[in-house]
Design an enzyme around this catalytic site. Structure first.
Site, PDB file in Angstrom:
ATOM      1  N   CYS A  49      48.743  82.837  39.258  1.00 25.20           N
ATOM      2  CA  CYS A  49      49.119  82.744  37.648  1.00 25.20           C
ATOM      3  C   CYS A  49      48.360  83.777  37.077  1.00 25.20           C
ATOM      4  CB  CYS A  49      48.669  81.301  37.244  1.00 25.20           C
ATOM      5  SG  CYS A  49      47.126  80.876  37.168  1.00 25.20           S
ATOM      6  N   GLU A  74      57.386  86.488  34.767  1.00 23.87           N
ATOM      7  CA  GLU A  74      56.668  86.169  35.859  1.00 23.87           C
ATOM      8  C   GLU A  74      57.399  86.264  37.092  1.00 23.87           C
ATOM      9  OE1 GLU A  74      54.940  82.219  36.319  1.00 23.87           O
ATOM     10  OE2 GLU A  74      52.894  83.256  36.298  1.00 23.87           O
ATOM     11  N   LYS A 125      49.084  64.457  41.607  1.00 24.37           N
ATOM     12  CA  LYS A 125      50.564  64.760  42.569  1.00 24.37           C
ATOM     13  C   LYS A 125      50.395  66.240  42.862  1.00 24.37           C
ATOM     14  CE  LYS A 125      54.396  66.436  41.535  1.00 24.37           C
ATOM     15  NZ  LYS A 125      54.709  66.931  42.503  1.00 24.37           N
ATOM     16  N   GLY A 182      51.131  74.972  36.073  1.00 31.19           N
ATOM     17  CA  GLY A 182      52.672  75.176  36.870  1.00 31.19           C
ATOM     18  C   GLY A 182      53.316  76.194  36.029  1.00 31.19           C
ATOM     19  N   SER A 183      54.805  76.030  35.744  1.00 31.00           N
ATOM     20  CA  SER A 183      55.612  76.942  35.211  1.00 31.00           C
ATOM     21  C   SER A 183      55.627  76.633  33.686  1.00 31.00           C
ATOM     22  CB  SER A 183      57.056  76.882  35.889  1.00 31.00           C
ATOM     23  OG  SER A 183      57.650  75.520  35.715  1.00 31.00           O
ATOM     24  N   THR A 184      55.889  77.675  32.732  1.00 32.85           N
ATOM     25  CA  THR A 184      55.845  77.435  31.278  1.00 32.85           C
ATOM     26  C   THR A 184      57.201  76.306  30.987  1.00 32.85           C
ATOM     27  OG1 THR A 184      55.144  79.758  30.889  1.00 32.85           O
ATOM     28  CG2 THR A 184      56.260  78.559  29.298  1.00 32.85           C
ATOM     29  N   GLU A 185      58.315  76.540  31.788  1.00 30.53           N
ATOM     30  CA  GLU A 185      59.290  75.608  31.541  1.00 30.53           C
ATOM     31  C   GLU A 185      58.821  74.086  31.655  1.00 30.53           C
ATOM     32  OE1 GLU A 185      62.303  76.585  34.402  1.00 30.53           O
ATOM     33  OE2 GLU A 185      63.658  75.233  33.729  1.00 30.53           O
ATOM     34  N   GLU A 244      48.391  74.631  31.836  1.00 32.79           N
ATOM     35  CA  GLU A 244      47.812  76.135  32.280  1.00 32.79           C
ATOM     36  C   GLU A 244      49.155  76.695  32.742  1.00 32.79           C
ATOM     37  OE1 GLU A 244      47.223  79.058  34.611  1.00 32.79           O
ATOM     38  OE2 GLU A 244      45.889  77.655  35.660  1.00 32.79           O
ATOM     39  N   GLY A 298      56.034  72.926  31.883  1.00 37.63           N
ATOM     40  CA  GLY A 298      54.866  72.468  30.875  1.00 37.63           C
ATOM     41  C   GLY A 298      55.354  72.183  29.595  1.00 37.63           C
TER      42      GLY A 298
HETATM   43  P1  NAI Z   1      56.782  73.865  38.646  1.00 34.33           P
HETATM   44  O1  NAI Z   1      56.382  74.166  37.384  1.00 34.33           O
HETATM   45  O2  NAI Z   1      58.128  73.234  39.116  1.00 34.33           O
HETATM   46  O3  NAI Z   1      55.840  73.014  39.599  1.00 34.33           O
HETATM   47  C1  NAI Z   1      54.490  72.630  39.368  1.00 34.33           C
HETATM   48  C2  NAI Z   1      54.420  71.405  39.339  1.00 34.33           C
HETATM   49  O4  NAI Z   1      54.975  70.544  38.516  1.00 34.33           O
HETATM   50  C3  NAI Z   1      54.428  70.554  40.794  1.00 34.33           C
HETATM   51  O5  NAI Z   1      53.665  69.839  41.301  1.00 34.33           O
HETATM   52  C4  NAI Z   1      56.077  69.923  40.541  1.00 34.33           C
HETATM   53  O6  NAI Z   1      56.279  68.922  41.480  1.00 34.33           O
HETATM   54  C5  NAI Z   1      55.616  69.329  38.983  1.00 34.33           C
HETATM   55  N1  NAI Z   1      56.989  69.312  38.145  1.00 34.33           N
HETATM   56  C6  NAI Z   1      58.089  69.912  38.391  1.00 34.33           C
HETATM   57  N2  NAI Z   1      58.949  69.119  37.422  1.00 34.33           N
HETATM   58  C7  NAI Z   1      58.337  68.255  36.800  1.00 34.33           C
HETATM   59  C8  NAI Z   1      58.563  67.315  35.865  1.00 34.33           C
HETATM   60  N3  NAI Z   1      59.571  67.087  35.198  1.00 34.33           N
HETATM   61  N4  NAI Z   1      57.636  66.466  35.485  1.00 34.33           N
HETATM   62  C9  NAI Z   1      56.316  66.332  35.996  1.00 34.33           C
HETATM   63  N5  NAI Z   1      55.928  67.390  36.852  1.00 34.33           N
HETATM   64  C10 NAI Z   1      56.923  68.110  37.446  1.00 34.33           C
HETATM   65  O7  NAI Z   1      56.732  75.436  39.559  1.00 34.33           O
HETATM   66  P2  NAI Z   1      57.920  75.965  40.678  1.00 34.33           P
HETATM   67  O8  NAI Z   1      59.370  75.514  40.499  1.00 34.33           O
HETATM   68  O9  NAI Z   1      57.109  75.291  41.884  1.00 34.33           O
HETATM   69  O10 NAI Z   1      57.863  77.367  40.668  1.00 34.33           O
HETATM   70  C11 NAI Z   1      58.600  78.080  39.721  1.00 34.33           C
HETATM   71  C12 NAI Z   1      57.966  79.221  39.210  1.00 34.33           C
HETATM   72  O11 NAI Z   1      56.845  78.655  38.282  1.00 34.33           O
HETATM   73  C13 NAI Z   1      57.269  80.335  39.857  1.00 34.33           C
HETATM   74  O12 NAI Z   1      58.142  81.189  40.516  1.00 34.33           O
HETATM   75  C14 NAI Z   1      56.130  80.949  38.892  1.00 34.33           C
HETATM   76  O13 NAI Z   1      56.736  81.809  38.217  1.00 34.33           O
HETATM   77  C15 NAI Z   1      56.021  79.568  38.348  1.00 34.33           C
HETATM   78  N6  NAI Z   1      54.563  79.142  38.759  1.00 34.33           N
HETATM   79  C16 NAI Z   1      53.371  79.032  38.184  1.00 34.33           C
HETATM   80  C17 NAI Z   1      52.356  78.671  38.545  1.00 34.33           C
HETATM   81  C18 NAI Z   1      51.190  78.726  37.743  1.00 34.33           C
HETATM   82  O14 NAI Z   1      49.759  78.629  38.323  1.00 34.33           O
HETATM   83  N7  NAI Z   1      51.074  79.347  36.558  1.00 34.33           N
HETATM   84  C19 NAI Z   1      52.195  77.739  39.549  1.00 34.33           C
HETATM   85  C20 NAI Z   1      53.395  77.587  40.250  1.00 34.33           C
HETATM   86  C21 NAI Z   1      54.569  78.142  39.959  1.00 34.33           C
END
Ligand code: NAI
Ligand code: MG
Length: 487
Positions: A291, A390, A182, A235-238, A257, A240
């Site tokens: 990240c 972050e 996804k 993605g985000s820690t939250e 990660e 994760g």
């Molecule tokens: P996110 O963690 O919401 O998105 C990452 C992925 O998770 C996306 O594909 C999203 O559709 C999916 N996702 C979201 N909620 C989900 C759920 N309940 N169940 C399964 N999958 C889900 O990150 P977002 O909201 O795009 O960005 C927010 C903040 O997160 C950023 O400002 C940044 O600080 C951090 N972030 C960190 C990343 C990293 O590589 N460590 C990458 C992206 C964001």
């Protein structure tokens, strides 16, 4: 620079080797961050589509041609996919830049070669993953088999939309799994295109499925589905943390990660020219939406003023520019929300007492786009929010330190543990500090280097498990012990 090349095709789901619409018929619009204009409509997967994809992937894993193929045949198909990615490099790079806002220089010269590197590297592992024969008891022939897990669900972010396809899908497929990926809702286009190329490369139907859609809908349904054996997430820690809790119901394996706030440590005895370049690359590469960004710059007090002076001067010279311009080195942030979050942090930092020495503002290009200037905040204390949270944008927080002990203490005084940089000419100091840093990756006199052969991942709130390298294959396979009585 206007973009007059071929129009972009609407995005579809890729399920069981076919480009299909969502069962609900729903679509969403993906945007170009540099122009704030819609790019194209993309099919939006719902729970029903997740179920379809899981059925297809399970069938492909259990009774399709994939498990019956010789490892050498799987190797060839994955290697061909690496070749096809290189052959379509211009097309993929352009899609990535339009969808994400990153400079075309990065998409073409870094991202495309890195995705291809993943498929080429892991293709080789398809023929090298092996069990062992173990000396247990003369009455038995005892051995282990290394087997795939089954169906792997990959949920990836928007900052490296195509690199993440390589990081997650290449090792999972090399280990013999089937994959449902996804992409992030902000950047779905390159993953869909790579899934089409995978079919051309000879991956059988159902082996690699792509479901663009919302995290809270399609992502959530993948994590809950009993037919998915593992979730690999970046993605985000939250999110994760939420995925890990949800995955407990079906006892799925997870690799996470997550975020970072990585220290980039400059000692007074470093080659300062090199360190200035490293500090810049550490935070402004990928617009700082990285990240592992070196977003906390720790500078030894005795060189602090000179160092920050040079840094601020250079940062002011990096101007946001049209991402399609090959000379652009600072693109648009991925979304308006991300831009507002980043600008909000600049304000928080100055309110907390930091000094703005470069950038700090939105700077549209041709009157449009979510561009933010290359920003440096000096006089940051490690306890401030701009040091601990972050930001995920081109904003560097500069913190002073007095000696090695102070540097290590400040570097580790954070919830995250993803990466770190060390700049010094002293070999002993470099290695000694590298050992003491709580991080999954340490770069010495370098920053932001990656390769398919080198494991990457975090510790503490940056998650666990490893992408890339031989380590990652353990994340996508399991061991079966076989006892054969021979007496
Ligand atoms: P996110 O963690 O919401 O998105 C990452 C992925 O998770 C996306 O594909 C999203 O559709 C999916 N996702 C979201 N909620 C989900 C759920 N309940 N169940 C399964 N999958 C889900 O990150 P977002 O909201 O795009 O960005 C927010 C903040 O997160 C950023 O400002 C940044 O600080 C951090 N972030 C960190 C990343 C990293 O590589 N460590 C990458 C992206 C964001
Ligand atoms: Mg987009």
């Amino acid at each position: 620079m206007t973009d007059t090349l071929t129009p972009i095709r609407p995005g579809t789901l890729i399920i069981n080797g076919e480009a299909v619409d969502a069962a609900s018929g729903r679509t969403f619009t993906t945007m170009n961050p540099a122009t704030e204009e819609p790019l194209v409509a993309v099919a939006e997967a719902g729970a029903e589509d997740v179920d379809r994809a899981v059925k297809a992937a399970r069938a492909a894993f259990e009774s399709g041609p994939w498990p019956k193929m010789k490892p050498a045949e799987r190797q060839k198909a994955l290697f061909r996919l690496g070749d096809l990615i290189l052959a379509h490099g211009d097309e993929l790079a352009r899609l990535e830049t339009l969808d994400n806002g990153k400079p075309i220089f990065e998409s073409r010269q870094i991202d495309v070669p890195m995705v291809a590197n993943c498929f080429h590297y892991f293709a080789g592992w398809a023929t090298k993953l092996a069990g062992e024969t173990l000396p247990v008891n003369p009455a038995f022939f005892t051995y282990t088999l290394r087997e795939p897990l089954g169906v792997v669900g990959a949920i990836i972010p928007w900052n490296f939309p195509m690199i993440m396809v390589g990081w997650k899908a290449a090792p999972a497929l090399a280990a013999g799994n089937c994959v449902i990926l996804k992409p992030a809702e902000l950047t779905p286009l390159t993953a869909i295109r790579i899934a089409e190329l995978a079919l051309e490369a000879g991956l059988p139907a159902g082996v690699f499925n792509v479901l663009p859609g919302k995290g809270s809908v399609a992502g959530e349904a993948m994590v809950r589905h009993p037919g998915v054996d593992k979730i690999t997430f970046t993605g985000s820690t939250e999110v994760g943390r939420h995925i890990m809790k949800t995955a407990a119901d079906t006892l799925k394996k997870v690799t996470l990660e997550l975020g970072g706030k990585s220290p980039n440590i400059v000692f007074a005895d470093a080659d300062l020219d090199q360190a200035v370049r490293g500090a810049m690359n550490g935070i402004f590469y990928g617009k700082g939406e990285v990240c592992a960004a070196g977003s906390r710059l720790l500078v030894e007090s005795s060189v602090h003023d000179e160092f920050v002076g040079r840094l601020a001067e250079r940062a002011q010279k990096i101007q946001p520019a049209d991402p399609l311009d090959p000379k652009s080195r600072l693109g648009a942030l991925v979304s308006q929300a991300q831009m507002e979050k980043v600008l909000g942090y600049v304000e928080t930092g100055t309110k907390e007492g930091a000094t703005l020495v470069a950038g700090g503002r939105r700077q549209p290009v041709n009157g449009k786009g979510w561009f933010v200037q290359a920003t440096v905040l000096d006089r940051v204390e490690n306890t401030m929010r701009v040091a601990q949270e972050e930001i995920f944008g081109p904003v560097l927080s500069v913190i002073r330190f007095d000696d090695v002990e102070d540097a290590v203490r400040k570097a580790n005084d954070i919830v995250y543990g993803l990466a770190a940089g060390v700049w010094t000419r002293d070999v002993k100091k470099a290695h000694a500090v590298a050992r003491r840093l709580q991080a999954g990756t340490v770069w010495i006199n370098a920053y932001n280097f990656y390769d398919a052969a080198m494991p990457f991942g975090g510790t503490k709130a940056s998650g666990f498990g490893r992408d890339l390298g031989p380590e990652s294959l353990r994340e996508y396979s399991q061991v079966k012990s076989v006892w054969v009585s021979i007496e």
